[in-house]
Design a protein around this motif. Structure first.
Motif, PDB file in Angstrom:
ATOM      1  N   SER A  23       0.842  -1.190   0.000  1.00  0.00           N
ATOM      2  CA  SER A  23       0.000   0.000   0.000  1.00  0.00           C
ATOM      3  C   SER A  23       0.878   1.241   0.000  1.00  0.00           C
ATOM      4  O   SER A  23       1.915   1.282   0.665  1.00  0.00           O
ATOM      5  N   GLU A  25      -0.276   3.975   1.208  1.00  0.00           N
ATOM      6  CA  GLU A  25      -0.663   4.632   2.456  1.00  0.00           C
ATOM      7  C   GLU A  25       0.069   4.040   3.665  1.00  0.00           C
ATOM      8  O   GLU A  25       0.387   4.743   4.622  1.00  0.00           O
ATOM      9  N   ALA A  41       0.661  -2.415   5.084  1.00  0.00           N
ATOM     10  CA  ALA A  41      -0.486  -3.017   4.405  1.00  0.00           C
ATOM     11  C   ALA A  41      -0.079  -3.462   3.007  1.00  0.00           C
ATOM     12  O   ALA A  41       0.786  -2.853   2.370  1.00  0.00           O
ATOM     13  N   ILE A  43      -1.838  -4.922  -0.812  1.00  0.00           N
ATOM     14  CA  ILE A  43      -3.066  -4.934  -1.599  1.00  0.00           C
ATOM     15  C   ILE A  43      -3.032  -6.097  -2.576  1.00  0.00           C
ATOM     16  O   ILE A  43      -2.042  -6.280  -3.302  1.00  0.00           O
ATOM     17  N   THR A  45      -4.662  -7.520  -5.879  1.00  0.00           N
ATOM     18  CA  THR A  45      -5.434  -7.106  -7.045  1.00  0.00           C
ATOM     19  C   THR A  45      -5.754  -8.337  -7.888  1.00  0.00           C
ATOM     20  O   THR A  45      -4.936  -9.260  -7.967  1.00  0.00           O
ATOM     21  N   SER A  73      -6.810  -7.577   2.627  1.00  0.00           N
ATOM     22  CA  SER A  73      -6.124  -6.706   1.670  1.00  0.00           C
ATOM     23  C   SER A  73      -6.374  -5.239   2.012  1.00  0.00           C
ATOM     24  O   SER A  73      -7.489  -4.838   2.338  1.00  0.00           O
ATOM     25  N   ASN A  74      -5.298  -4.450   1.965  1.00  0.00           N
ATOM     26  CA  ASN A  74      -5.316  -3.007   2.201  1.00  0.00           C
ATOM     27  C   ASN A  74      -5.701  -2.613   3.626  1.00  0.00           C
ATOM     28  O   ASN A  74      -6.072  -1.478   3.884  1.00  0.00           O
TER      29      ASN A  74
END
Length: 112
Positions: A23, A25, A41, A43, A45, A73-74
């Protein structure tokens, strides 16, 4: 009466491969003090609905901990650095898709 069932769609179509990225973020830190914590974190996809990842690290037994683990996820997990500086001053953290353990992403963190 004979009924024939035919699959729908193009037989050449392949679904997109699962991809795991960190991530933006909550990326892994580049450096962390011993016993310090940081949110990380990953992610997933192109995965299934409600994908999740499992976090691991190396060198095993001397690289720190993750809580919770696995995590959606995330959603950030809390990484805690090891209490002592490991050999080489670095650890490698890896996030792996729970649904496809061949898909992962890794980062190196300097422990000081």
């Amino acid at each position: 009466m004979i009924v024939t069932l035919t699959a729908c769609g193009d037989p050449k179509y392949q679904p997109a491969a699962i991809v795991v990225t960190f991530s933006t973020e909550f990326p892994p830190p580049t450096a962390l003090a011993t016993s310090a914590t940081s949110g990380i974190a990953a992610i997933v996809t192109n995965g299934p609905e409600n994908p999740s990842v499992t976090f691991t690290c190396a060198p095993a037994g001397h690289c720190g901990t993750f809580a919770p683990n696995p995590v959606a996820s995330n959603i950030p997990t809390t990484y805690q650095a090891p209490p002592m500086v490991p050999v080489g001053n670095t650890v490698t953290v890896t996030a792996t898709s729970v649904n496809d353990d061949t898909k992962s992403v890794s980062a190196t963190i300097t422990i000081d």
